[in-house]
Design a protein around this motif. Structure first.
Motif, PDB file in Angstrom:
ATOM      1  N   UNK A 127      -0.470  -5.617 -10.561  1.00  0.00           N
ATOM      2  CA  UNK A 127      -0.336  -5.765  -9.115  1.00  0.00           C
ATOM      3  C   UNK A 127      -1.102  -6.989  -8.622  1.00  0.00           C
ATOM      4  N   UNK A 128      -2.307  -7.177  -9.153  1.00  0.00           N
ATOM      5  CA  UNK A 128      -3.122  -8.331  -8.755  1.00  0.00           C
ATOM      6  C   UNK A 128      -2.464  -9.645  -9.176  1.00  0.00           C
ATOM      7  N   UNK A 129      -1.855  -9.659 -10.361  1.00  0.00           N
ATOM      8  CA  UNK A 129      -1.243 -10.894 -10.879  1.00  0.00           C
ATOM      9  C   UNK A 129       0.095 -11.217 -10.219  1.00  0.00           C
ATOM     10  N   UNK A 130       0.794 -10.197  -9.722  1.00  0.00           N
ATOM     11  CA  UNK A 130       2.138 -10.408  -9.178  1.00  0.00           C
ATOM     12  C   UNK A 130       2.197 -10.456  -7.649  1.00  0.00           C
ATOM     13  N   UNK A 136     -10.133  -5.436  -5.618  1.00  0.00           N
ATOM     14  CA  UNK A 136     -10.836  -4.467  -4.790  1.00  0.00           C
ATOM     15  C   UNK A 136      -9.880  -3.708  -3.869  1.00  0.00           C
ATOM     16  N   UNK A 137      -8.905  -4.418  -3.316  1.00  0.00           N
ATOM     17  CA  UNK A 137      -7.922  -3.785  -2.422  1.00  0.00           C
ATOM     18  C   UNK A 137      -7.132  -2.712  -3.153  1.00  0.00           C
ATOM     19  N   UNK A 138      -6.704  -3.020  -4.373  1.00  0.00           N
ATOM     20  CA  UNK A 138      -5.908  -2.063  -5.157  1.00  0.00           C
ATOM     21  C   UNK A 138      -6.752  -0.848  -5.526  1.00  0.00           C
ATOM     22  N   UNK A 139      -7.960  -1.075  -6.026  1.00  0.00           N
ATOM     23  CA  UNK A 139      -8.832   0.025  -6.434  1.00  0.00           C
ATOM     24  C   UNK A 139      -9.196   0.926  -5.257  1.00  0.00           C
ATOM     25  N   UNK A 189      -0.259  -2.453  -1.194  1.00  0.00           N
ATOM     26  CA  UNK A 189      -0.470  -1.569  -2.345  1.00  0.00           C
ATOM     27  C   UNK A 189       0.155  -0.204  -2.080  1.00  0.00           C
ATOM     28  N   UNK A 190      -0.009   0.294  -0.878  1.00  0.00           N
ATOM     29  CA  UNK A 190       0.557   1.600  -0.533  1.00  0.00           C
ATOM     30  C   UNK A 190       2.076   1.613  -0.694  1.00  0.00           C
ATOM     31  N   UNK A 191       2.730   0.528  -0.322  1.00  0.00           N
ATOM     32  CA  UNK A 191       4.188   0.424  -0.464  1.00  0.00           C
ATOM     33  C   UNK A 191       4.593   0.508  -1.930  1.00  0.00           C
ATOM     34  N   UNK A 192       3.831  -0.163  -2.784  1.00  0.00           N
ATOM     35  CA  UNK A 192       4.115  -0.145  -4.221  1.00  0.00           C
ATOM     36  C   UNK A 192       3.981   1.269  -4.770  1.00  0.00           C
TER      37      UNK A 192
END
Length: 356
Positions: A127-130, A136-139, A189-192
């Protein structure tokens, strides 16, 4: 008079043939069923019209890939977009094509493929790379209690088990492996996560009754499926491995699964061998521990495929209690510890023992 009769006969025959042709074409190009049944279809970038037809036929939303190809060419449909599409078995070929043409000119669209068996750490890295989200946002989103509780309320297969403080990652096991398309790199992130959970729910739908009738909860089934995912690569092996684990649980034996030991100490499989201390590390995932007799780990250790979930629900009955794999990924099953140890000895003597 005879000539006139022949003309009338031919006109009548032509009318009948036309009616039959219309009925046939309406049937062939019409909906597969009048019942509503949503199906997720993934069209990867660069997919040809013929390949799209094959994907749709396999998904049971059209009757024939060849007739689909003829329709596209006959009506000069043109370009069909690549994306995740939610189609329905009650859609006609025309409706399906119109759906595939939506948003097919988005140059900012991104594609993320989450492979079967990846864990949360790998999910975060992807997610971070794409996308434009940072680590931090994802975690933070993955451990957001308010968000997690909303998921428990929304999805039947997510329970309060995910709130257990002993879990390394609450949503481990639930982020369904697949290829997903998003509008652009600013996707939240929530959408993913929601898109992955929606896909999981659709694929679990045919299995829901079996899962709810099981002696094991949905959380436990997904936990066991995640172990099976990493222990076996072939469907047949997974079916047998599932029953080995059930046999061991019923006998109150520990599962003794190395993949749980690796996850417990946060070491990736194939990264290196674990030390004796790590194999004996006292953590809630390590099924090699003596106090784990008859128990599953505290939660899933990866995000399993549908194949592994099906194996968990419908294992192949056997009398095996042990299995071991060689470096060629061939799995050997045995009923007794003595047989198991002899197989290990043979594998080592052949030089086929797995080492990292």
């Amino acid at each position: 008079m005879q000539y006139k009769n022949k003309i009338l006969f031919l006109i009548g025959l032509l009318g009948i043939v036309t009616i039959i042709l219309i009925i046939v074409l309406t049937t062939l190009y019409g909906p597969m069923t009048t019942n509503s049944n949503e199906v997720e279809v993934v069209i990867p970038p660069g997919t040809s019209i013929k390949e799209i037809g094959a994907i749709l036929e396999e998904a049971n939303v059209i009757r024939s890939k060849n007739l689909f190809y003829i329709y596209v060419k006959l009506y000069n449909v043109g370009y069909l977009g690549s994306s995740n599409y939610i189609l329905n078995t009650n859609m006609s070929v025309k409706e399906i094509i119109n759906t595939l043409k939506i948003e097919n000119n988005n140059p900012n669209q991104i594609v993320i493929t989450f492979k079967e068996g990846i864990d949360i750490d790998e999910f975060i890295n992807l997610v971070v790379s794409k996308t434009n989200n940072n680590n931090n946002t994802v975690k933070t989103k993955l451990k957001d209690k308010s968000f997690l509780n909303s998921l428990i309320d929304k999805y039947w297969f997510i329970t309060k088990d995910i709130l257990n403080e002993d879990l390394y990652h609450p949503l481990e096991g639930y982020l369904y492996p697949n290829t997903y398309f998003f509008h652009n790199k600013d996707v939240e992130v929530e959408t993913i996560i929601i898109k992955m959970l929606d896909a999981f729910e659709r694929d679990l739908k045919p299995l829901k009754k079996e899962m709810l009738k099981s002696d094991y909860s949905a959380f436990e089934i997904i936990t066991l499926a995640s172990i099976i995912e990493l222990e076996g690569a072939k469907t047949e092996d997974r079916l047998n491995i599932a029953n080995v684990f059930y046999n061991r649980l019923n006998k109150r034996m520990n599962l003794g699964s190395d993949v749980t030991s690796y996850y417990g100490v946060s070491v990736k499989i194939q990264e290196r061998d674990l030390t004796v201390e790590e194999f004996n590390d006292d953590n809630p995932y390590n099924t090699r521990l003596a106090n784990m007799q008859g128990k599953l780990p505290v939660g899933p250790i990866c995000n399993p495929s549908k194949d592994s979930i099906i194996a968990t629900i419908r294992p192949k009955k056997n009398n095996y209690y042990y299995f071991v794999a060689d470096k060629r990924k061939k799995i050997y099953f045995s009923e007794t510890l003595k047989e198991h140890e002899e197989i290990i000895k043979t594998i080592k003597n052949k030089g086929d023992w797995i080492t990292w």
